[in-house]
Design a protein around this motif. Structure first.
Motif, PDB file in Angstrom:
ATOM      1  N   CYS A   1       1.034  -0.528   0.168  1.00  0.00           N
ATOM      2  CA  CYS A   1       0.410   0.038  -0.190  1.00  0.00           C
ATOM      3  C   CYS A   1       1.097   1.055  -0.091  1.00  0.00           C
ATOM      4  O   CYS A   1       0.619   2.517   0.787  1.00  0.00           O
ATOM      5  CB  CYS A   1      -1.247   0.075   1.179  1.00  0.00           C
ATOM      6  SG  CYS A   1      -2.432  -1.221   1.275  1.00  0.00           S
TER       7      CYS A   1
ATOM      8  N   ASP B   1      -5.842   1.089  -0.739  1.00  0.00           N
ATOM      9  CA  ASP B   1      -5.371  -0.311  -1.386  1.00  0.00           C
ATOM     10  C   ASP B   1      -4.084  -0.737  -2.078  1.00  0.00           C
ATOM     11  O   ASP B   1      -3.444   0.604  -1.765  1.00  0.00           O
ATOM     12  CB  ASP B   1      -6.047  -0.630  -2.123  1.00  0.00           C
ATOM     13  CG  ASP B   1      -6.548  -1.600  -2.991  1.00  0.00           C
ATOM     14  OD1 ASP B   1      -5.652  -2.618  -2.432  1.00  0.00           O
ATOM     15  OD2 ASP B   1      -7.262  -1.903  -3.308  1.00  0.00           O
TER      16      ASP B   1
ATOM     17  N   THR C   1      -6.399  -5.563   3.158  1.00  0.00           N
ATOM     18  CA  THR C   1      -7.094  -4.299   2.087  1.00  0.00           C
ATOM     19  C   THR C   1      -8.806  -4.767   2.573  1.00  0.00           C
ATOM     20  O   THR C   1      -8.940  -4.327   2.277  1.00  0.00           O
ATOM     21  CB  THR C   1      -6.926  -4.774   0.982  1.00  0.00           C
ATOM     22  OG1 THR C   1      -7.203  -5.799   0.054  1.00  0.00           O
ATOM     23  CG2 THR C   1      -5.576  -4.519   0.161  1.00  0.00           C
TER      24      THR C   1
END
Length: 254
Positions: free
Chosen positions: A129, A183, A206
């Motif tokens: 991420c 994400d 996530t």
């Protein structure tokens, strides 16, 4: 890269977020552990098993009732099948003392899992991420060995207060961030496939379970995201796991 060979039927789960605020999730997870002990040849938990972790002593020296119950269930599972513990963004301080107490094994942060369905790049997933620069900066700091030693030298009560404060600040910060930032970044996923030459990836973190097909330099690759668990806050209940065997990979949802 670290490699672990797990032949036979392997189950993987992630992001259970056990804690006193989630009794129904805990009950569902305990039932899952019993099922895994009967039906799987090994169980891999890929991080964020617990919603917070301030040191192994919280589970060994004088655990609260909810934690004592989960520790006992994990010990029972580890006595039946190999149990591997990964560390996530919430429980990165899980250490060898807990693993030894449970009779389990600690996972490296990223590894090649060798299975009957092929070699898999396995991790918790938060390292991908990279668009969330603030989180990545925090991640680097709290995973620095001397920072962890300093934190663990504090009293359990003080560590708990610090963790509660950090969690509140994180939740407030996340409410202001775009969903896409939290994400995985496509370029980080592609880079991981390039660096490892693997074609399969599995991660959690996530809370967006699914299967993603992509091309990396003309090579077909597949990324699986493990389900998160929540049987306490809203409907429908969420949970699930992945089963890996010689027939392939299957995602099971609650």
């Amino acid at each position: 890269m670290n490699k672990i060979a797990l032949p036979g039927t392997v189950w993987l789960a992630s992001d259970i977020h056990l804690g006193p605020q989630a009794p129904n999730t805990q009950n569902a997870f305990h039932a899952f552990l019993e099922q895994a002990a009967r039906q799987a040849d090994a169980l891999v938990l890929c991080g964020d098993i617990f919603d917070a972790w301030v040191g192994d002593d919280m589970a060994i020296d004088a655990p609260p009732p909810w934690l004592a119950a989960s520790i006992e269930k994990l010990r029972q599972t580890a006595s039946a099948i190999p149990l591997w513990l990964g560390r996530g963004n919430r429980d990165f301080l899980i250490g060898p003392r807990l693993a030894q107490h449970l009779g389990a094994h600690l996972l490296p942060d990223a590894l090649c899992l060798q299975t009957d369905a092929g070699d898999i790049l396995l991790s918790h997933g938060d390292e991908y991420c990279i668009d969330d620069a603030g989180y990545q900066r925090f991640r680097r700091i709290v995973r620095t060995p001397w920072v962890q030693r300093l934190y663990l030298s504090l009293s359990l009560a003080r560590r708990t207060r610090i963790a509660d404060c950090a969690r509140r600040r994180s939740m407030a910060s996340n409410q202001r961030k775009a969903t896409e930032i939290m994400d995985v970044a496509q370029r980080s996923i592609e880079q991981a496939f390039r660096q490892t030459s693997l074609a399969l990836m599995v991660h959690g973190h996530t809370h967006r379970p699914g299967k993603h097909l992509l091309q990396v330099d003309g090579r077909a690759c597949t990324r699986y995201v493990l389900p998160d668990w929540d049987y306490d806050h809203g409907q429908p209940a969420r949970g699930g796991w992945m089963a890996i065997d010689r027939n392939g990979i299957t995602l099971h949802r609650a």
